[in-house]
Design an enzyme around this catalytic site. Structure first.
Site, PDB file in Angstrom:
ATOM      1  N   ARG A   1      31.450 -48.740   9.319  1.00 10.79           N
ATOM      2  CA  ARG A   1      31.340 -47.366   9.807  1.00 10.79           C
ATOM      3  C   ARG A   1      32.285 -46.497   8.981  1.00 10.79           C
ATOM      4  O   ARG A   1      33.276 -46.985   8.433  1.00 10.79           O
ATOM      5  CB  ARG A   1      31.716 -47.279  11.283  1.00 10.79           C
ATOM      6  CG  ARG A   1      30.821 -48.071  12.232  1.00 10.79           C
ATOM      7  CD  ARG A   1      31.322 -47.904  13.664  1.00 10.79           C
ATOM      8  NE  ARG A   1      30.468 -48.583  14.638  1.00 10.79           N
ATOM      9  CZ  ARG A   1      30.679 -49.811  15.087  1.00 10.79           C
ATOM     10  NH1 ARG A   1      31.738 -50.500  14.651  1.00 10.79           N
ATOM     11  NH2 ARG A   1      29.869 -50.364  15.972  1.00 10.79           N
TER      12      ARG A   1
ATOM     13  N   LYS B   1      34.516 -49.842  16.820  1.00  4.31           N
ATOM     14  CA  LYS B   1      34.135 -49.094  18.019  1.00  4.31           C
ATOM     15  C   LYS B   1      34.614 -49.851  19.256  1.00  4.31           C
ATOM     16  O   LYS B   1      34.472 -51.062  19.348  1.00  4.31           O
ATOM     17  CB  LYS B   1      32.618 -48.917  18.047  1.00  4.31           C
ATOM     18  CG  LYS B   1      32.157 -47.740  18.885  1.00  4.31           C
ATOM     19  CD  LYS B   1      30.699 -47.421  18.606  1.00  4.31           C
ATOM     20  CE  LYS B   1      30.278 -46.156  19.324  1.00  4.31           C
ATOM     21  NZ  LYS B   1      28.883 -45.793  19.013  1.00  4.31           N
TER      22      LYS B   1
ATOM     23  N   HIS C   1      26.533 -43.360   6.713  1.00  4.96           N
ATOM     24  CA  HIS C   1      25.843 -44.259   7.638  1.00  4.96           C
ATOM     25  C   HIS C   1      24.483 -44.717   7.108  1.00  4.96           C
ATOM     26  O   HIS C   1      23.961 -45.738   7.570  1.00  4.96           O
ATOM     27  CB  HIS C   1      25.699 -43.601   9.018  1.00  4.96           C
ATOM     28  CG  HIS C   1      26.724 -44.079   9.998  1.00  4.96           C
ATOM     29  ND1 HIS C   1      28.077 -43.961   9.769  1.00  4.96           N
ATOM     30  CD2 HIS C   1      26.615 -44.714  11.193  1.00  4.96           C
ATOM     31  CE1 HIS C   1      28.740 -44.483  10.788  1.00  4.96           C
ATOM     32  NE2 HIS C   1      27.880 -44.945  11.656  1.00  4.96           N
TER      33      HIS C   1
ATOM     34  N   ARG D   1      25.244 -47.944   5.629  1.00  2.00           N
ATOM     35  CA  ARG D   1      25.441 -48.943   6.702  1.00  2.00           C
ATOM     36  C   ARG D   1      24.083 -49.367   7.277  1.00  2.00           C
ATOM     37  O   ARG D   1      23.839 -50.559   7.482  1.00  2.00           O
ATOM     38  CB  ARG D   1      26.335 -48.351   7.799  1.00  2.00           C
ATOM     39  CG  ARG D   1      26.446 -49.212   9.066  1.00  2.00           C
ATOM     40  CD  ARG D   1      27.460 -48.581  10.012  1.00  2.00           C
ATOM     41  NE  ARG D   1      27.307 -48.982  11.395  1.00  2.00           N
ATOM     42  CZ  ARG D   1      27.853 -50.055  11.950  1.00  2.00           C
ATOM     43  NH1 ARG D   1      28.586 -50.873  11.208  1.00  2.00           N
ATOM     44  NH2 ARG D   1      27.686 -50.327  13.229  1.00  2.00           N
TER      45      ARG D   1
ATOM     46  N   HIS E   1      28.367 -54.518  16.847  1.00  2.00           N
ATOM     47  CA  HIS E   1      27.664 -54.004  18.028  1.00  2.00           C
ATOM     48  C   HIS E   1      28.018 -54.840  19.250  1.00  2.00           C
ATOM     49  O   HIS E   1      27.947 -56.067  19.212  1.00  2.00           O
ATOM     50  CB  HIS E   1      26.147 -54.058  17.816  1.00  2.00           C
ATOM     51  CG  HIS E   1      25.628 -53.018  16.879  1.00  2.00           C
ATOM     52  ND1 HIS E   1      24.381 -53.102  16.297  1.00  2.00           N
ATOM     53  CD2 HIS E   1      26.188 -51.863  16.427  1.00  2.00           C
ATOM     54  CE1 HIS E   1      24.202 -52.036  15.524  1.00  2.00           C
ATOM     55  NE2 HIS E   1      25.280 -51.281  15.586  1.00  2.00           N
TER      56      HIS E   1
ATOM     57  N   TYR F   1      16.827 -52.031  14.360  1.00  2.00           N
ATOM     58  CA  TYR F   1      16.522 -52.305  12.958  1.00  2.00           C
ATOM     59  C   TYR F   1      15.300 -53.205  12.785  1.00  2.00           C
ATOM     60  O   TYR F   1      14.786 -53.328  11.678  1.00  2.00           O
ATOM     61  CB  TYR F   1      17.732 -52.965  12.278  1.00  2.00           C
ATOM     62  CG  TYR F   1      18.917 -52.040  12.172  1.00  2.00           C
ATOM     63  CD1 TYR F   1      18.951 -51.021  11.231  1.00  2.00           C
ATOM     64  CD2 TYR F   1      19.996 -52.157  13.036  1.00  2.00           C
ATOM     65  CE1 TYR F   1      20.029 -50.156  11.146  1.00  2.00           C
ATOM     66  CE2 TYR F   1      21.080 -51.300  12.962  1.00  2.00           C
ATOM     67  CZ  TYR F   1      21.087 -50.300  12.012  1.00  2.00           C
ATOM     68  OH  TYR F   1      22.147 -49.441  11.940  1.00  2.00           O
TER      69      TYR F   1
END
Length: 301
Positions: free
Chosen positions: A149, A174, A240, A243, A266, A275
């Site tokens: 990120r 995150k 991004h 990414r 995640h 995805y």
């Protein structure tokens, strides 16, 4: 609102910065979101956080939705308010949580925009023409090599690089989660070239400006845009996209969604599953080959 109510917001923000060690980006978002609800309360004669009811928040959601604010933005605002009320309850400054059972209006999920392999090569297989461009190329290679990120890249310190093992340590993922990510050969080479030229400065940041300060997120975005313009890339680029391209290309090659989930950091696999649409052609081929009633026979004329 009453002065004590405004003070409670400031103490919550200080709590995020101190005890929770939230990123500057998260703190800024929460501050803006709570200011909006605070303004709403003032307009509706709500003086304290204890007075705010579920019906008031439903009205607030309705107003935001009527003003064409997207469901994801409203959900983020509700998330900020939920965290704030958990803090208030913990402090015994309120006796109820008015957000229980409330949800933002659903909005359609936007599929991430990705680049194909040739487009990525067109961006990364360009020889840098200056020390700053050597630094920039190292950043862009890391986005694509390791799926970082933007916030994770700018927070990298020299101590996070484990070049001998081919890994980077991400300490500020995150949710403040830490993880290790592999670094590909091209990215290792680009990073080594930058580190050999990186100025000797006090900052421990991997990526620093000419003055020796840690690069900010906005600076990285601007450098990528400048790189693309210089090299004739028509696509409007943001970090991004590299990414997202990392995730898409890795999933397409490996078919291992759990591994991709771990590499991206995640928490929930449902976030990674977005995805899978990019690899539908492969899934369709697997289906045609594997399902006993999917194989098509030649039609007899």
């Amino acid at each position: 609102m009453h002065r004590d109510a405004r003070q409670a917001v400031q103490e919550f923000i200080a709590y995020l910065r101190g005890e929770k060690r939230a990123s500057a980006h998260t703190v800024g978002n929460y501050q803006r979101d709570l200011l909006r609800i605070q303004t709403f309360c003032g307009e509706h004669n709500i003086e304290t956080w204890q007075q705010l009811q579920s019906s008031d928040i439903r009205l607030y959601i309705g107003i935001r939705h009527k003003n064409e604010i997207g469901g994801r933005s409203i959900q983020r605002e509700l998330s900020a308010m939920r965290s704030f009320y958990h803090f208030l309850l913990k402090k015994n400054w309120v006796q109820h949580d008015p957000l229980q059972g409330l949800h933002a209006p659903k909005s359609p999920k936007k599929l991430p925009k990705t680049l194909d392999v040739d487009q990525v090569a067109g961006i990364l297989d360009t020889k840098p023409g200056s020390v700053l461009e050597i630094r920039d190329l190292a950043m862009f290679e890391l986005f694509y090599s390791s799926g970082l990120r933007l916030s994770e890249l700018v927070m990298l310190d020299l101590s996070d690089i484990r070049m001998a093992d081919g890994f980077l340590r991400i300490r500020f993922g995150k949710g403040n989660k830490e993880r290790l990510v592999p670094v590909g050969a091209k990215a290792v080479d680009a990073l080594n070239k930058w580190l050999a030229l990186r100025p000797e400065v006090i900052s421990m940041a991997v990526f620093v400006s000419q003055r020796g300060a840690r690069l900010g997120q906005r600076s990285v975005q601007q450098r990528l845009a400048r790189w693309c313009v210089k090299n004739g890339v028509a696509e409007h680029m943001h970090p991004h996209m590299l990414r997202h391209s990392f995730a898409s290309h890795l999933l397409e090659s490996s078919q291992d969604i759990r591994a991709v989930q771990e590499l991206l950091g995640h928490s929930n696999i449902s976030t990674t599953q977005i995805y899978t649409h990019l690899d539908f052609q492969h899934l369709s081929k697997v289906y045609d080959q594997a399902h006993p009633r999917a194989r098509r026979k030649d039609v007899v004329k």
